[in-house]
Design a protein around this motif. Structure first.
Motif, PDB file in Angstrom:
ATOM      1  N   THR A 116       0.930  -1.112   0.119  1.00  0.00           N
ATOM      2  CA  THR A 116      -0.214   0.063  -0.023  1.00  0.00           C
ATOM      3  C   THR A 116       0.833   1.390   0.005  1.00  0.00           C
ATOM      4  O   THR A 116       1.757   1.279   0.774  1.00  0.00           O
ATOM      5  N   ASN A 117       0.439   2.344  -0.702  1.00  0.00           N
ATOM      6  CA  ASN A 117       1.294   3.292  -1.118  1.00  0.00           C
ATOM      7  C   ASN A 117       1.247   4.302   0.250  1.00  0.00           C
ATOM      8  O   ASN A 117       0.118   4.200   1.254  1.00  0.00           O
ATOM      9  N   GLN A 118       1.867   5.324   0.194  1.00  0.00           N
ATOM     10  CA  GLN A 118       1.803   6.271   1.365  1.00  0.00           C
ATOM     11  C   GLN A 118       0.415   6.952   1.615  1.00  0.00           C
ATOM     12  O   GLN A 118      -0.543   7.061   0.664  1.00  0.00           O
ATOM     13  N   GLU A 119      -0.189   7.029   2.719  1.00  0.00           N
ATOM     14  CA  GLU A 119      -1.396   7.930   3.097  1.00  0.00           C
ATOM     15  C   GLU A 119      -2.607   6.709   2.743  1.00  0.00           C
ATOM     16  O   GLU A 119      -3.848   7.257   2.642  1.00  0.00           O
ATOM     17  N   GLY A 120      -2.216   5.736   2.409  1.00  0.00           N
ATOM     18  CA  GLY A 120      -3.364   4.603   2.082  1.00  0.00           C
ATOM     19  C   GLY A 120      -3.894   3.896   3.535  1.00  0.00           C
ATOM     20  O   GLY A 120      -3.704   4.397   4.456  1.00  0.00           O
ATOM     21  N   GLU A 128     -20.786 -12.716   9.022  1.00  0.00           N
ATOM     22  CA  GLU A 128     -21.006 -13.971   9.500  1.00  0.00           C
ATOM     23  C   GLU A 128     -22.188 -14.665   8.410  1.00  0.00           C
ATOM     24  O   GLU A 128     -23.144 -13.900   8.122  1.00  0.00           O
ATOM     25  N   PHE A 129     -22.066 -15.935   8.307  1.00  0.00           N
ATOM     26  CA  PHE A 129     -23.103 -16.713   7.842  1.00  0.00           C
ATOM     27  C   PHE A 129     -23.514 -17.626   8.767  1.00  0.00           C
ATOM     28  O   PHE A 129     -23.195 -17.681   9.869  1.00  0.00           O
ATOM     29  N   LYS A 130     -24.480 -18.595   8.131  1.00  0.00           N
ATOM     30  CA  LYS A 130     -25.028 -19.577   9.118  1.00  0.00           C
ATOM     31  C   LYS A 130     -24.020 -20.280   9.910  1.00  0.00           C
ATOM     32  O   LYS A 130     -24.146 -20.483  11.022  1.00  0.00           O
ATOM     33  N   ASP A 131     -23.189 -20.852   9.078  1.00  0.00           N
ATOM     34  CA  ASP A 131     -22.208 -21.671   9.941  1.00  0.00           C
ATOM     35  C   ASP A 131     -21.035 -21.416   9.519  1.00  0.00           C
ATOM     36  O   ASP A 131     -19.892 -22.279   9.460  1.00  0.00           O
ATOM     37  N   LYS A 132     -20.499 -20.224   8.690  1.00  0.00           N
ATOM     38  CA  LYS A 132     -19.430 -20.058   8.428  1.00  0.00           C
ATOM     39  C   LYS A 132     -18.981 -18.537   8.870  1.00  0.00           C
ATOM     40  O   LYS A 132     -19.890 -17.667   9.132  1.00  0.00           O
ATOM     41  N   ILE A 133     -17.753 -18.241   8.699  1.00  0.00           N
ATOM     42  CA  ILE A 133     -17.251 -16.644   9.104  1.00  0.00           C
ATOM     43  C   ILE A 133     -16.476 -16.402   7.808  1.00  0.00           C
ATOM     44  O   ILE A 133     -15.297 -17.145   7.870  1.00  0.00           O
ATOM     45  N   SER A 134     -16.478 -15.261   7.452  1.00  0.00           N
ATOM     46  CA  SER A 134     -15.463 -14.840   6.366  1.00  0.00           C
ATOM     47  C   SER A 134     -14.798 -13.528   7.297  1.00  0.00           C
ATOM     48  O   SER A 134     -15.546 -12.679   7.687  1.00  0.00           O
ATOM     49  N   ILE A 135     -13.484 -13.475   6.822  1.00  0.00           N
ATOM     50  CA  ILE A 135     -12.658 -12.392   7.502  1.00  0.00           C
ATOM     51  C   ILE A 135     -12.066 -11.905   6.130  1.00  0.00           C
ATOM     52  O   ILE A 135     -11.165 -12.395   5.464  1.00  0.00           O
ATOM     53  N   LEU A 136     -12.202 -10.315   5.947  1.00  0.00           N
ATOM     54  CA  LEU A 136     -11.656 -10.035   4.953  1.00  0.00           C
ATOM     55  C   LEU A 136     -10.721  -8.883   4.987  1.00  0.00           C
ATOM     56  O   LEU A 136     -10.965  -8.047   6.025  1.00  0.00           O
ATOM     57  N   VAL A 137      -9.408  -9.041   4.468  1.00  0.00           N
ATOM     58  CA  VAL A 137      -8.610  -8.034   4.684  1.00  0.00           C
ATOM     59  C   VAL A 137      -8.214  -7.213   3.268  1.00  0.00           C
ATOM     60  O   VAL A 137      -7.917  -7.868   2.315  1.00  0.00           O
ATOM     61  N   ALA A 138      -8.644  -5.940   3.242  1.00  0.00           N
ATOM     62  CA  ALA A 138      -8.639  -5.184   2.160  1.00  0.00           C
ATOM     63  C   ALA A 138      -7.745  -4.001   2.358  1.00  0.00           C
ATOM     64  O   ALA A 138      -7.565  -3.385   3.098  1.00  0.00           O
ATOM     65  N   ASP A 139      -6.979  -3.519   1.049  1.00  0.00           N
ATOM     66  CA  ASP A 139      -5.925  -2.720   1.249  1.00  0.00           C
ATOM     67  C   ASP A 139      -6.044  -1.603  -0.024  1.00  0.00           C
ATOM     68  O   ASP A 139      -7.035  -2.245  -1.303  1.00  0.00           O
ATOM     69  N   THR A 140      -5.603  -0.574   0.007  1.00  0.00           N
ATOM     70  CA  THR A 140      -5.914   0.245  -1.401  1.00  0.00           C
ATOM     71  C   THR A 140      -4.497   0.706  -1.993  1.00  0.00           C
ATOM     72  O   THR A 140      -3.995   1.359  -2.388  1.00  0.00           O
ATOM     73  N   GLY A 141      -3.958  -0.604  -2.121  1.00  0.00           N
ATOM     74  CA  GLY A 141      -2.526  -0.749  -2.703  1.00  0.00           C
ATOM     75  C   GLY A 141      -2.471  -0.827  -4.087  1.00  0.00           C
ATOM     76  O   GLY A 141      -3.288  -0.701  -4.727  1.00  0.00           O
ATOM     77  N   ILE A 142      -1.061  -1.309  -4.632  1.00  0.00           N
ATOM     78  CA  ILE A 142      -0.835  -1.251  -5.979  1.00  0.00           C
ATOM     79  C   ILE A 142      -1.453  -2.491  -6.699  1.00  0.00           C
ATOM     80  O   ILE A 142      -1.449  -2.634  -8.078  1.00  0.00           O
ATOM     81  N   THR A 157       7.162 -22.633  -7.520  1.00  0.00           N
ATOM     82  CA  THR A 157       7.867 -21.587  -8.037  1.00  0.00           C
ATOM     83  C   THR A 157       7.761 -20.322  -6.721  1.00  0.00           C
ATOM     84  O   THR A 157       6.598 -20.415  -6.219  1.00  0.00           O
ATOM     85  N   ILE A 158       8.848 -19.751  -6.319  1.00  0.00           N
ATOM     86  CA  ILE A 158       8.602 -18.294  -5.658  1.00  0.00           C
ATOM     87  C   ILE A 158       8.260 -17.105  -6.281  1.00  0.00           C
ATOM     88  O   ILE A 158       9.340 -16.739  -7.062  1.00  0.00           O
ATOM     89  N   HIS A 159       7.217 -16.506  -6.071  1.00  0.00           N
ATOM     90  CA  HIS A 159       6.972 -15.374  -6.628  1.00  0.00           C
ATOM     91  C   HIS A 159       7.120 -14.216  -5.653  1.00  0.00           C
ATOM     92  O   HIS A 159       6.069 -13.947  -4.411  1.00  0.00           O
ATOM     93  N   THR A 160       7.891 -13.268  -5.805  1.00  0.00           N
ATOM     94  CA  THR A 160       8.027 -12.192  -4.960  1.00  0.00           C
ATOM     95  C   THR A 160       8.001 -10.617  -5.688  1.00  0.00           C
ATOM     96  O   THR A 160       8.517 -10.709  -6.969  1.00  0.00           O
ATOM     97  N   THR A 161       7.491  -9.746  -4.897  1.00  0.00           N
ATOM     98  CA  THR A 161       7.360  -8.279  -5.539  1.00  0.00           C
ATOM     99  C   THR A 161       7.788  -7.422  -4.514  1.00  0.00           C
ATOM    100  O   THR A 161       7.305  -7.659  -3.410  1.00  0.00           O
ATOM    101  N   LYS A 162       8.531  -6.350  -4.722  1.00  0.00           N
ATOM    102  CA  LYS A 162       9.053  -5.484  -3.818  1.00  0.00           C
ATOM    103  C   LYS A 162       7.694  -4.678  -3.569  1.00  0.00           C
ATOM    104  O   LYS A 162       6.860  -4.407  -4.290  1.00  0.00           O
ATOM    105  N   GLY A 163       7.676  -4.113  -2.288  1.00  0.00           N
ATOM    106  CA  GLY A 163       6.589  -3.349  -1.778  1.00  0.00           C
ATOM    107  C   GLY A 163       6.716  -1.959  -2.167  1.00  0.00           C
ATOM    108  O   GLY A 163       7.798  -1.571  -2.944  1.00  0.00           O
ATOM    109  N   THR A 164       5.835  -1.040  -1.954  1.00  0.00           N
ATOM    110  CA  THR A 164       5.813   0.502  -2.350  1.00  0.00           C
ATOM    111  C   THR A 164       7.060   1.073  -1.896  1.00  0.00           C
ATOM    112  O   THR A 164       7.224   2.131  -2.418  1.00  0.00           O
ATOM    113  N   ALA A 165       7.683   0.739  -0.706  1.00  0.00           N
ATOM    114  CA  ALA A 165       8.773   1.454  -0.267  1.00  0.00           C
ATOM    115  C   ALA A 165      10.299   0.571  -0.320  1.00  0.00           C
ATOM    116  O   ALA A 165      11.037   0.625   0.403  1.00  0.00           O
TER     117      ALA A 165
END
Length: 203
Positions: A116-120, A128-142, A157-165
């Motif tokens: 995620t970029n600066q100021e993001g 919640e569902f009847k028998d399940k839970i969803s947890i969402l992690v959302a960013d305003t990144g690239i 295979t190993i896939h890597t990408t540099k962060g915004t900094a």
């Protein structure tokens, strides 16, 4: 995060107030604890892969776990002026292995901050569902290129990408998350759009 906080103390200490020095020192201590725990969790992942790790689920408060993890990663976010939001239900309880779940949330938040970029912002919500839970992690990144999303979970295979900094990654984070979520009988889904952001959903 450790390098960023220590660099501030090493290069700007003459310009910092006593309160700021105290604040950065406390943050540094929190991050060191966080890194120690992450190392432990990585070692535990190796035990999962070799079938030598006990799976001990207990009742956990999701909101508290997310809040504590955000506190530990505050130095990462502070360095980039990223705002962290915990919008999970206050009394949401799940049945999960405590160490694994903390490691999952820590890896997801760390990734979100990294890309995620600066100021993001990074937001964690719950559904919640009847028998399940969803947890969402959302960013305003690239975001992630569509053709690279499946590479996140591949072991050949190993896939890597540099962060915004310019942050470096190991390429193991999402594989670790997938292993631990599946150990709980759950699933991981990644949706992303370049230059808009990414949403990782745990169910």
């Amino acid at each position: 995060s450790l390098l960023g906080l220590s660099e501030i103390l090493a290069t700007e200490i003459d310009d910092l107030t006593k309160e700021e020095i105290s604040h950065y020192s406390r943050s540094l201590n929190k991050v060191l604890k966080s890194q120690f725990e992450l190392l432990e969790n990585l070692l535990e992942w190796s035990r999962i892969k070799t079938g030598r790790m006990d799976f001990q689920p207990v009742n956990l408060n999701v909101n508290e776990t997310v809040s504590n993890t955000m506190g530990l990663l505050g130095g990462n976010a502070m360095r980039k002026n990223i705002t962290l939001f915990n919008n999970t239900y206050k009394n949401l309880i799940i049945y999960a292995d405590e160490k694994m779940f903390r490691s999952i949330i820590q890896n997801l938040l760390s990734n979100a901050i990294k890309f995620t970029n600066q100021e993001g912002s990074v937001t964690v919500t719950s559904v919640e569902f009847k028998d399940k839970i969803s947890i969402l992690v959302a960013d305003t990144g690239i975001g992630i290129k569509k053709e690279n999303i499946n590479l996140l979970f591949r072991t050949d295979t190993i896939h890597t990408t540099k962060g915004t900094a310019g942050e470096q990654g190991t390429g193991l984070g999402m594989m670790l998350i997938k292993e631990m979520v599946e150990k709980h009988g759950g699933t991981v889904n990644v949706e992303s759009e370049e230059n808009t952001g990414t949403v990782v959903t745990l169910t």
